[in-house]
Design a protein around this motif. Structure first.
Motif, short mmCIF file in Angstrom:
data_model
loop_
_atom_site.label_atom_id
_atom_site.label_comp_id
_atom_site.label_asym_id
_atom_site.label_seq_id
_atom_site.Cartn_x
_atom_site.Cartn_y
_atom_site.Cartn_z
N CYS A 93 0.85 -1.05 0.36
CA CYS A 93 -0.37 0.37 -0.10
C CYS A 93 0.67 1.49 -0.14
N MET A 94 2.20 1.47 0.76
CA MET A 94 3.29 2.08 0.93
C MET A 94 2.69 3.73 1.47
N SER A 95 1.80 3.31 2.47
CA SER A 95 1.25 4.27 3.24
C SER A 95 1.08 3.98 4.70
N CYS A 96 0.96 2.54 4.86
CA CYS A 96 0.54 2.12 6.38
C CYS A 96 1.95 1.76 7.03
N CYS A 99 4.84 -0.16 5.59
CA CYS A 99 5.39 0.82 4.63
C CYS A 99 6.27 0.96 4.96
N CYS A 107 3.50 -5.40 4.95
CA CYS A 107 2.43 -5.07 4.86
C CYS A 107 1.08 -5.96 4.48
ZN LIG Z 1 1.40 -0.87 3.94
#
Ligand SMILES: [Zn+2]
Ligand SMILES: [Zn+2]
Length: 334
Positions: A93-96, A99, A107
């Motif tokens: 997701c690149m935002s949790c 990540c 993730c």
């Molecule tokens: Zn993530």
């Protein structure tokens, strides 16, 4: 865009020619023209739906080497023509918090290359730019595929456990994963004990750098190295007498499994308490650690020992794997 692939339609099915359409390319996605794809034991587990998460038809393959042929407008750090590798994961997701912490492999919203989507037994595959790992210039493309899943799976534990070059360590099971672990640990500087129950492999295991092969079915041989190892990596997915391996650890030693043993592992508490020992596990590793591993492989000329099959002979290759004949990892070539 049409993808020509090999898919199974049911558990234990044969791989058959299968084509499908990839929809519009996402802004952060890349399409990869597949040149090579390794075969991992997880492909077999997914084909047979051993983990209950297979959706058919399934195109297996998640040790992919290829070239970027399309890149969405928001792709970072990659361009058309770049050589890349794609492993078990194809997006996160690149935002949790995982990540953002650089642990994209942990993730909870990640996307696996062959779960609910199609993988690399194909001429093309798609993924998020973050998991399309740029390959070092000098890497041997024909042998690199297995590093993307099997390789990083056994490299990450070396980092997690803080293994030192002065350590004596052990690897249980010298197959697809274990032989890569053995080569990594040897180049790390360690003394490496290989636990194997297959006498046919002994000479090859010693040639790969093990200082000793211990027959894991012999209590006397296990007892002979009691209390000597700082780290033991289990790469098998069968139940063993775990306590006899814990006995091989020195005080403060770490036992780490990457083998997906389906039965609960019986670990006596006192074997951990007396000597401050610990037991852990891990999946693959982050994209950044995967890059670091690939650089380490190029620097030390470390590659899996591979057997190459043409992509069209994928069924022969799968049978070879299922019969336990792979020495030590199989790569399909387009
Ligand atoms: Zn993530
Ligand atoms: Zn795998």
């Amino acid at each position: 865009m049409k993808v020509n692939a090999f898919a199974v339609q049911e558990p234990k099915g044969k791989l058959e020619s299968y084509s499908y359409e990839l929809g519009d390319l996402g802004a952060e996605e890349v399409d990869i023209k597949v040149s090579h794809c390794g075969i991992c034991h997880s492909d077999l587990s997914m084909i047979n739906n051993e983990w209950g998460m297979t959706i058919y038809p399934l195109v297996p393959g998640h040790e992919i080497i290829g070239e970027v042929i399309n890149a969405g407008p928001a792709v970072k750090n990659l361009k058309v023509g770049d050589k890349v590798g794609l492993g078990w994961l194809s997006a996160s997701c690149m935002s949790c918090s995982e990540c953002m912490d650089g642990s994209q492999h942990l993730c909870s919203n990640n996307e696996a290359t062959i779960v609910g989507r199609h993988g690399g037994f194909a001429d093309k595959v798609r993924g998020h730019w973050s998991w399309a790992i740029p390959l070092p210039d000098k890497i041997d493309l024909a042998k690199a595929g297995p590093l993307l899943c099997g390789g990083i799976t056994v490299f990450n534990p070396i980092i997690l456990a803080g293994v030192k070059p002065t350590d004596a360590v052990g690897v249980i099971g010298i197959g697809g994963l274990g032989h890569m672990a053995l080569k990594f640990l040897k180049h790390w500087g360690c003394e490496v004990i290989a636990f194997s129950s297959n006498p046919d492999k002994k000479d090859e295991i010693l040639a790969m750098g093990a200082s000793k092969v211990v027959n894991s079915r012999s209590p006397e041989e296990l007892a002979s190295i009691a209390g000597t190892l700082s780290f033991i990596l289990n790469t098998t997915n069968v139940t063993l007498d775990w306590n006899s391996y814990l006995t091989c650890l020195k005080p403060k030693g770490k036992f780490h499994t990457v083998g997906a043993v389906l039965e609960p592992m019986a670990i006596p508490a006192f074997s951990l308490i007396m000597g401050e020992k610990s037991v852990g596990g891990s999946p693959i590793g982050s994209p950044e650690l995967t890059k670091t591993m690939l650089d380490f492989c190029v620097r030390h000329d470390i590659y899996p020992t591979v057997e190459e099959f043409p992509m069209e002979k994928v069924n022969e290759a799968m049978t070879h794997l299922e019969e336990g004949k792979a020495r030590f990892r199989i790569v399909l070539k387009n």
